[in-house]
Structure formats: structure tokens, C-alpha cells
Motif scaffolding. Structure first.
Motif, PDB file in Angstrom:
ATOM      1  N   LYS A  31       0.836  -1.213   0.000  1.00 42.94           N
ATOM      2  CA  LYS A  31       0.000   0.000   0.000  1.00 42.94           C
ATOM      3  C   LYS A  31       0.863   1.253   0.000  1.00 42.94           C
ATOM      4  O   LYS A  31       0.555   2.233  -0.693  1.00 42.94           O
ATOM      5  N   VAL A  32       1.955   1.219   0.747  1.00 44.81           N
ATOM      6  CA  VAL A  32       2.872   2.370   0.784  1.00 44.81           C
ATOM      7  C   VAL A  32       3.526   2.558  -0.580  1.00 44.81           C
ATOM      8  O   VAL A  32       3.638   3.687  -1.079  1.00 44.81           O
ATOM      9  N   ILE A  33       3.944   1.449  -1.204  1.00 44.04           N
ATOM     10  CA  ILE A  33       4.610   1.509  -2.510  1.00 44.04           C
ATOM     11  C   ILE A  33       3.694   2.104  -3.575  1.00 44.04           C
ATOM     12  O   ILE A  33       4.113   2.932  -4.392  1.00 44.04           O
ATOM     13  N   PHE A  34       2.404   1.693  -3.570  1.00 45.18           N
ATOM     14  CA  PHE A  34       1.463   2.125  -4.612  1.00 45.18           C
ATOM     15  C   PHE A  34       0.658   3.359  -4.221  1.00 45.18           C
ATOM     16  O   PHE A  34      -0.205   3.799  -4.988  1.00 45.18           O
ATOM     17  N   ASN A  35       0.952   3.922  -3.068  1.00 42.78           N
ATOM     18  CA  ASN A  35       0.158   5.045  -2.561  1.00 42.78           C
ATOM     19  C   ASN A  35       0.088   6.212  -3.547  1.00 42.78           C
ATOM     20  O   ASN A  35      -0.964   6.819  -3.745  1.00 42.78           O
ATOM     21  N   ASP A  36       1.239   6.514  -4.188  1.00 43.08           N
ATOM     22  CA  ASP A  36       1.277   7.657  -5.118  1.00 43.08           C
ATOM     23  C   ASP A  36       0.359   7.485  -6.322  1.00 43.08           C
ATOM     24  O   ASP A  36      -0.006   8.462  -6.974  1.00 43.08           O
ATOM     25  N   PHE A  37      -0.036   6.248  -6.630  1.00 41.01           N
ATOM     26  CA  PHE A  37      -0.821   5.991  -7.833  1.00 41.01           C
ATOM     27  C   PHE A  37      -2.334   6.086  -7.601  1.00 41.01           C
ATOM     28  O   PHE A  37      -3.111   5.916  -8.533  1.00 41.01           O
ATOM     29  N   TYR A  38      -2.748   6.355  -6.337  1.00 38.12           N
ATOM     30  CA  TYR A  38      -4.199   6.483  -6.121  1.00 38.12           C
ATOM     31  C   TYR A  38      -4.575   7.528  -5.069  1.00 38.12           C
ATOM     32  O   TYR A  38      -5.758   7.703  -4.760  1.00 38.12           O
ATOM     33  N   ASN A  39      -3.610   8.275  -4.559  1.00 39.99           N
ATOM     34  CA  ASN A  39      -3.935   9.204  -3.460  1.00 39.99           C
ATOM     35  C   ASN A  39      -4.117  10.652  -3.899  1.00 39.99           C
ATOM     36  O   ASN A  39      -4.135  11.564  -3.092  1.00 39.99           O
ATOM     37  N   GLY A  40      -4.208  10.883  -5.206  1.00 36.23           N
ATOM     38  CA  GLY A  40      -4.412  12.242  -5.700  1.00 36.23           C
ATOM     39  C   GLY A  40      -3.147  12.980  -6.042  1.00 36.23           C
ATOM     40  O   GLY A  40      -3.184  14.167  -6.383  1.00 36.23           O
ATOM     41  N   SER A  41      -1.971  12.314  -5.990  1.00 34.63           N
ATOM     42  CA  SER A  41      -0.703  12.971  -6.340  1.00 34.63           C
ATOM     43  C   SER A  41      -0.571  13.044  -7.856  1.00 34.63           C
ATOM     44  O   SER A  41      -1.437  12.578  -8.600  1.00 34.63           O
ATOM     45  N   ASP A  42       0.554  13.629  -8.320  1.00 41.46           N
ATOM     46  CA  ASP A  42       0.793  13.766  -9.764  1.00 41.46           C
ATOM     47  C   ASP A  42       0.870  12.419 -10.471  1.00 41.46           C
ATOM     48  O   ASP A  42       0.672  12.338 -11.685  1.00 41.46           O
ATOM     49  N   ARG A  43       1.162  11.346  -9.730  1.00 38.50           N
ATOM     50  CA  ARG A  43       1.316  10.028 -10.348  1.00 38.50           C
ATOM     51  C   ARG A  43       0.014   9.218 -10.317  1.00 38.50           C
ATOM     52  O   ARG A  43      -0.008   8.093 -10.825  1.00 38.50           O
ATOM     53  N   SER A  44      -1.030   9.756  -9.734  1.00 39.99           N
ATOM     54  CA  SER A  44      -2.307   9.034  -9.671  1.00 39.99           C
ATOM     55  C   SER A  44      -2.808   8.713 -11.074  1.00 39.99           C
ATOM     56  O   SER A  44      -2.829   9.581 -11.955  1.00 39.99           O
ATOM     57  N   GLY A  45      -3.177   7.449 -11.276  1.00 39.36           N
ATOM     58  CA  GLY A  45      -3.706   7.022 -12.561  1.00 39.36           C
ATOM     59  C   GLY A  45      -2.653   6.751 -13.611  1.00 39.36           C
ATOM     60  O   GLY A  45      -2.994   6.450 -14.762  1.00 39.36           O
ATOM     61  N   LYS A  46      -1.359   6.844 -13.250  1.00 39.65           N
ATOM     62  CA  LYS A  46      -0.294   6.652 -14.234  1.00 39.65           C
ATOM     63  C   LYS A  46       0.273   5.229 -14.247  1.00 39.65           C
ATOM     64  O   LYS A  46       1.184   4.935 -15.010  1.00 39.65           O
TER      65      LYS A  46
END
Length: 753
Positions: free
Chosen positions: A624-639
């Protein structure tokens, strides 16, 4: 191979098998002479004794020594002998080389203390034995036996009575020496044909044993009569007169030639390998043969087997072996590099003229391919862009069968058929049983595999099987759900892998050391540390890039290749390593490094190996920590993106098989619970077509309808549906949603009743 080379190979084999005994005579002590310091000959000492005794007609050395003792007494006798052998004699390079060969036993008839000084000044691990008491107290495997005593113990063997009473004065030492003579290959150095001490030893052998390993005497002057005499006593003469002059300078030619001869033994005759294509191929193949019993190889194992080499990594993330030529490395060995350059010349000829490789070359290619090695570098362009050209193994090898690895990547443990005569099948069978929770059955099977490894002498796989047995035994002893199981195995002992490793012959230890280090977990811990350091570097690079800076020298292919190699090694050899925390850390770090390396990419993709590692070897909370950036609303979300090929594999093979195993598991602590959570998290952050999303939801519905689900499972399902809606507006079909709710209510009611 000529006869002398065959004899030398016998000596080398004995050294490697820890069954070589080197007998050191007075001629070796002479190597410590300098222009200003000369050691006396045996005849010089006898001549001096005769002068003081005032006798001319006696020629029996032992009787002369006896008469001197009787005439002048013990004190004068000992003082006289000590004058000829002072304590300040320095060891020569020849003495050091004897120890570097690392024979099991060094036996000397010399009284001087040169061998003891060699041990002390160079930290060689040997016990010095000069008496029966020393032998009793000895604890080291390697020993220096001073069979004629020394001045410290005042038990010199020289006069007639000493030889007559040897059995009474040294009963334990005599029996020990006779056992060495019966079981070890013997190399006599520093003795002449007519040496009295040599004759005494030969008489022992003649009385004690008719069948024994070979014995060799190095000679400097050929004497056909003496040679036949020794052959009649089982001793082969090796004339060293034609040996090359050593680079190390000595006062006598004999010492120079002896040094060159021993250097051939120490260096496995590597210098002569360079001159022969056949010997070169044998040399390369012999370095790899011990690894051939494994189904997969670590790159580190290949690098350790060869030394003086490294790996390049191509766009396909496959390693290419490169033998070093001019590079400065800690293991620099010019002789070894010359052999490798000769090997490369052989490969270049095949590549340029499209010749068919020999059977030995094909065997070399096959073994290297077990480490996913793509080829071997042949040459580098002298001008920019300095490309490296290599010979590709796939041109000469059939496509490898990857079914074994693919089944493990798919979490498919359905193949429970095995051959009781195939070690690899037995180990895999045990591995599969363990994966589906049949621990006791798995334990029985791995014990069969161990017995078969011992019977067939397959030592690399033996250590894998013993490691797996220890892993299973730990689970059986501390299995929380079954008290009777814990009681049953409480007194069963784990195998001491370290003890068994050091019981192996030296050559075998060297060959399988990387395998032992892995299953001993020391290399796993070391690997984890190195990857942690690499992770710090990539985190620094990521911060630099995010702040607008530039980073050069990306090694993304190297990390992906090494990660794939590690997983390949574990799965192909079915090593039960998944519960080791350091191994989990390695996989976690590899995945994070991969994500950091793609920080500038518009989309982030993980390889099949990395996705598998996320599911199998990383805890849900860490994932969850590793993938957090991909779903928490950061610039990498959805990438985060999963390729079409990997998505089909992930949904149709991995997810379905994990759910199947989860639903059928009888374990109280169902590990497939965690695998489902990890799979759902990975699927949640990637975009899916409506058809793909529907297929995933259908599997989720099966979990709800049939599974003995935990709260964690429901949280993961909720997280998947929530992230999919928030990122991609993916909505579940109302009919399926209603069916899922009804099934959930039914199961809750059933549990309550």
C-alpha cells in the motif's frame, strides 16, 4: 594428456579432495639458504661427529649418532645437534607455497623450526604435532607432523635407539602416520633416492598396506635403477629437472624447480591451459559443471565460479557475460584472463565463420543459459559508440522449457505427480505440497529427496533440499493450529548446514559456496544490504529529477535483470525462501527501485517478475505504501499501467489460481488471503476496459459467494472498487452488485446460525 600431467592431476585431485599429504625432507630447508648463510648437509653433521669421536671406518649414520650419545652424554649430544639448526632460519617462498597448496597434512623428518615459523609469520591454520601429547591436544583439521620430533620437546629421532624404539616413544603418532600413508596421496619433496628416512617410511608402507592411493617422489637427477626400486615399493618418480625456472630466486636450481613444480599444483596447471583449445574448453566447463545440477543459476554464482568477469545488460533486460581483459578488479589474475581470451578467440572463430560449436561448447552455453545469460562478449568497437558484440546462445540452443517456472509464476501447484528417482521432481513436489498447506507430506517428500541427493552425490541440490527441510520443520514445530503436530516434531533436529558444508572436500566447498551462502541466508542478507544501498541512490535520483535536475547513468536494465534472475533462481530450484524477511526486503527494494527509475515516464509499468514479487513476497501494508502515489491524488495518480499481455496473465492465471487455492485451503492462517489483497491492490490502480473490469468483478463475486472471508478481504474488495471509481469512474454492474450483496448477507446469516 601425457603421463606426467596425469600424475600431477592426481595430486591436484587429492588436494581438492582434502586427501593430500606432503612429506618435506631436508632438501626443502636448503631453500632458506642465502649467499651468506648455508645449512649443513646430513653428511657434514656426520663428518663432524666422526672427527670428535676419532673414528674413520664407521659409515652407519645411525650407529655414529648412537656412539656420540654414549660417549658424550645427552646434554652434549643435544647441544651439538642444535648448533646445526639455529632458531633464526627464515622461511623461504617455497615453504610458504607448500602451505598455500593447503594439503591436509604436512609431514617432515626435519628438526628445524622453519615450518613452524612459516605458520606463525603467515597465519596459516595448522596445528604443529611433535609428540603424542600434541596429537591428543590437536583440534585443527590440518596438521604439520614433525615425525622425528624437535628440540623444544627434546625428542629428536636420530640415533640407532631412536629408530628401534620409535613405536614405544611415539605409539599414537606412528599409528596416525600409518593411517595417512594408507588413505592419502603422498608427495615426497626434498628427499633423495637414497634418503634413509624415505626408506624407513617405505618399510612402514610395505608392512602395513598393499592397496593404497598413489605416492610420488620429486627427483632432480634421473637414476633408472633407483627409479625401479621405488616403483617396486609403489612410489612414482617425477623428474622436475625440466621444470621452468621460477620467477622467485633461490640459491639452488633444485629449489627453483621444486617451486615451479608446486606452483603448477597450486594453480591447477592453468598456465598450460592457455596453449590448448581442448584444455581451455575443459577448464571453462569444469568451472561450471558443479552448477549443472541446478535448474536455475544466480549471476553471482557464475561470477564466483569464473572470477575476473562481469555482466552487461541489454534492452531485453538479459545479462551478457563479459570476461575482463584490462579492467582493474580485486580478483585480478592475468593467467586466468589469458585463458578467457583464448576462450573468446575460440568463440570468435565460431561466430565469424558460422561453425558448429563442439559438444563441450554447447554444454557451456546450456549451463550459462540457466542463469538467463544471453551470450558472451566477443569484442568492443574501438570507435564511438563503442558497441560490444557478443555471441548469442539462442542461435545454437533449442528453446528452453520454461513450464516449471511459468507454473510457479501462475501460482499453479496442481502438478503433484513425481518420479521417485528424480531429485528435481521430488524437490518440486515437496515445494508444491508446501504451497497448498500439506506441510507434513511435503516434509516426507523432501527427506526422500535428501536421501537421493546423497546417494547420487548431487551436492548443490542437497543443500537446497536440506534448507527446505529446515524451513518445513520450523513450520511443523511452531504451527499454531495443531498441538499434536508440534508435539510430534518437537524433538526432530534441524540440519546444521554449516557443519555439513565444511565436511565437504575443499574443491566442492569452493564450487557450491554461493549455493550454501544463499541457503545459509548470509548472501540473502548481504544482497538485501546492497539493494538497500541502491535504493537510497535511486531515491536521491528521484528527488533530484522532481526538483528539476538531471541524472545520468541509469541502470534500470541491470536492476530488472538481476531481480528476474533472483526470482528465476528461487522458482526453478523451488527454494522455500518466501518467509525470510531479508528476501522480502530485497523484492520490496527492487520494485521501489523500478518505480523510481520511471519517475520521468508518462506511464509506469512493472514487469511480470515484479508483479509476481509484489503479490508473493511483499506484505500488503508495505505494498500500500509503494502504490500510494498511484491512487492518493498525487501527480502520479492514474499513471500505473499493466500491459495487455501481463493483464491477461494476472487476471486469467494468477488471480483465478490464487482464489481457487484460497477457497480450497484448510489452513487456519490462509496465506492466500494476503495474496488476494495484494492482487486486488495492483489491479485497483490500473485502468481496465469494461470487459476486463467485469471479469475481475466476477472473480470477486466468487470470493464473496464461496470464501471463508476475513475482514481484510472485504476491505480489499472495497478498496478496489473505490479506487477504480475514483480514478477511472469504473462502476460495477447493478445486477452483479445485488448478487454480491445477497451472497454476503446469506453467508453472514449462515455464520450467525
Amino acid at each position: 594428456m601425457n603421463i606426467d600431467n596425469k600424475h600431477i592431476q592426481n595430486i591436484i585431485n587429492a588436494k581438492n579432495n582434502n586427501s593430500l599429504a606432503i612429506f618435506v625432507g631436508a632438501g626443502i630447508s636448503k631453500s632458506s639458504e642465502t649467499e651468506s648463510f648455508k645449512l649443513p648437509d646430513w653428511s657434514d653433521l656426520i663428518k663432524d661427529l666422526k672427527i670428535e669421536l676419532d673414528i674413520q671406518d664407521e659409515f652407519d649414520f645411525l650407529k655414529i649418532a648412537q656412539l656420540y650419545y654414549l660417549e658424550f652424554g645427552e646434554f652434549i649430544y643435544n647441544k651439538k645437534l642444535k648448533e646445526y639448526f639455529p632458531d633464526y632460519i627464515k622461511p623461504s617462498e617455497l615453504h610458504k607455497l607448500i602451505f598455500r597448496i593447503n594439503p591436509h597434512v604436512i609431514v617432515t623428518t626435519n628438526w628445524d623450526n622453519i615450518l613452524e615459523r612459516t605458520i606463525e609469520e603467515n597465519a596459516f591454520i595448522y596445528d604443529t604435532i611433535s609428540s603424542d601429547t600434541d596429537l591428543i591436544r590437536s583440534s585443527l583439521q590440518n596438521k604439520v607432523i614433525k615425525m622425528h620430533g624437535d628440540f623444544t620437546n627434546n625428542n629428536i629421532v636420530f640415533k640407532e635407539d631412536d629408530y628401534i624404539n620409535y613405536q614405544l616413544n611415539f605409539p599414537l603418532l606412528e599409528n596416525y602416520l600409518k593411517s595417512i600413508l594408507s588413505t592419502h596421496t603422498i608427495l615426497f619433496i626434498g628427499y633423495s633416492y637414497n634418503d634413509f628416512n624415505l626408506k624407513q617410511i617405505l618399510q612402514w608402507i610395505q608392512k602395513h598396506s598393499e592397496v593404497r592411493p598413489p605416492m610420488y617422489l620429486t627427483t632432480f637427477h634421473q637414476n633408472d635403477t633407483s627409479k625401479k626400486y621405488l616403483e617396486n615399493h609403489g612410489v612414482t618418480s617425477l623428474n622436475i629437472a625440466n621444470e621452468p625456472i621460477s620467477l622467485i630466486k633461490f640459491a639452488s636450481d633444485y629449489s627453483c624447480k621444486t617451486y615451479s613444480f608446486l606452483d603448477r599444483i597450486k594453480n591447477h596447471n592453468e598456465r598450460s591451459v592457455v596453449k590448448s583449445e581442448s584444455l581451455t574448453l575443459d577448464f571453462i566447463l569444469n568451472k561450471l559443471k558443479i552448477l549443472n545440477s541446478l535448474e536455475g543459476l544466480l549471476l553471482d554464482q557464475i561470477q564466483t565460479a569464473f572470477s575476473n568477469c562481469g555482466f552487461l545488460f541489454d534492452e531485453d533486460e538479459q545479462p551478457i557475460l563479459k570476461f575482463y581483459k584490462g579492467e582493474l578488479t580485486g580478483d585480478y589474475d592475468q593467467t586466468r584472463r589469458n585463458i578467457y581470451q583464448n576462450f573468446i578467440s575460440i568463440l570468435q572463430l565460431i561466430d565469424e565463420k558460422e561453425k558448429k560449436p563442439s559438444a563441450r561448447l554447447i554444454d557451456i552455453f546450456k549451463i550459462l543459459s540457466k542463469g538467463n545469460v544471453k551470450g558472451i562478449v566477443l569484442r568492443k568497437e574501438e570507435k564511438a559508440p563503442y558497441r560490444e558484440w557478443y555471441i548469442e546462445f539462442s542461435k545454437y540452443l533449442a528453446k528452453p522449457n520454461s513450464d516449471r517456472k511459468e507454473k510457479h509464476l501462475n501460482f499453479d501447484y496442481s502438478n503433484l505427480n513425481t518420479s521417485n528417482n528424480d531429485v528435481i521432481d521430488l524437490i518440486e513436489y515437496s515445494f508444491n505440497l508446501q504451497q497448498i498447506g500439506q506441510l507434513e507430506e511435503s516434509f516426507y517428500v523432501v527427506e526422500e529427496a535428501i536421501s537421493l541427493c546423497l546417494k547420487q552425490r548431487i551436492y548443490p541440490l542437497l543443500f537446497v533440499a536440506m534448507y527446505n527441510r529446515n524451513s518445513l520443520l520450523w513450520k511443523l514445530k511452531y504451527f499454531f493450529g495443531k498441538k499434536e503436530m508440534r508435539e510430534k516434531y518437537r524433538e526432530v533436529e534441524e540440519y546444521n548446514l554449516k557443519e555439513r558444508f565444511y565436511n565437504l572436500p575443499q574443491e566442492l566447498r569452493v564450487a557450491i559456496e554461493p549455493i550454501y551462502n544463499f541457503v545459509d541466508e548470509s548472501s540473502i542478507i548481504s544482497y538485501a544490504y546492497r539493494i538497500a544501498e541502491d535504493l537510497k541512490k535511486t531515491e536521491d535520483s528521484k528527488r533530484t529529477i522532481e526538483s528539476g535536475g538531471m541524472v545520468f547513468g541509469s541502470e534500470v536494465k541491470k536492476y530488472a535483470s538481476r531481480h528476474n534472475n533472483l526470482i528465476d533462481f528461487v522458482l526453478r530450484n523451488t527454494i522455500m525462501v518466501e518467509s525470510i524477511s531479508a528476501f522480502k526486503s530485497i523484492n520490496r527494494h527492487f520494485v521501489v527501485i523500478s518505480l523510481h527509475r520511471q519517475v520521468q515516464q508518462p506511464e509506469v509499468i512493472l514487469t511480470k517478475t515484479e508483479l509476481f514479487a509484489c503479490i508473493k513476497y511483499i506484505e500488503f501494508k508495505d505494498l500500500k505504501v509503494i502504490f500510494n502515489d498511484f491512487y492518493n491524488g498525487s501527480d502520479r495518480s492514474g499513471k500505473f499501467r499493466i500491459t495487455k499481455k501481463e493483464r491477461e496473465w494476472l487476471v486469467n492465471n494468477v488471480f483465478r489460481n490464487i482464489v481457487k487455492l484460497f477457497l480450497s485451503s484448510q489452513e487456519i492462517f490462509n496465506k492466500y488471503d494476503g495474496y488476494i489483497q495484494n492482487t486486488l491492490l495492483i489491479l485497483s490502480v490500473a485502468k481496465h476496459s469494461k470487459k476486463q473490469f467485469k471479469a475481475i468483478v466476477k472473480i470477486i463475486a466468487k470470493i464473496i459467494a464461496e470464501g471463508n472471508n476475513t475482514f481484510s478481504i472485504f476491505k480489499s474488495i472495497n478498496l478496489f472498487l473505490g479506487i477504480q471509481y475514483n480514478l477511472y469512474k469504473s462502476e460495477i454492474d447493478p445486477t452483479i452488485l445485488l448478487e454480491m450483496i445477497e451472497n454476503l448477507i446469506k453467508r453472514l446469516i449462515t455464520k450467525k446460525n
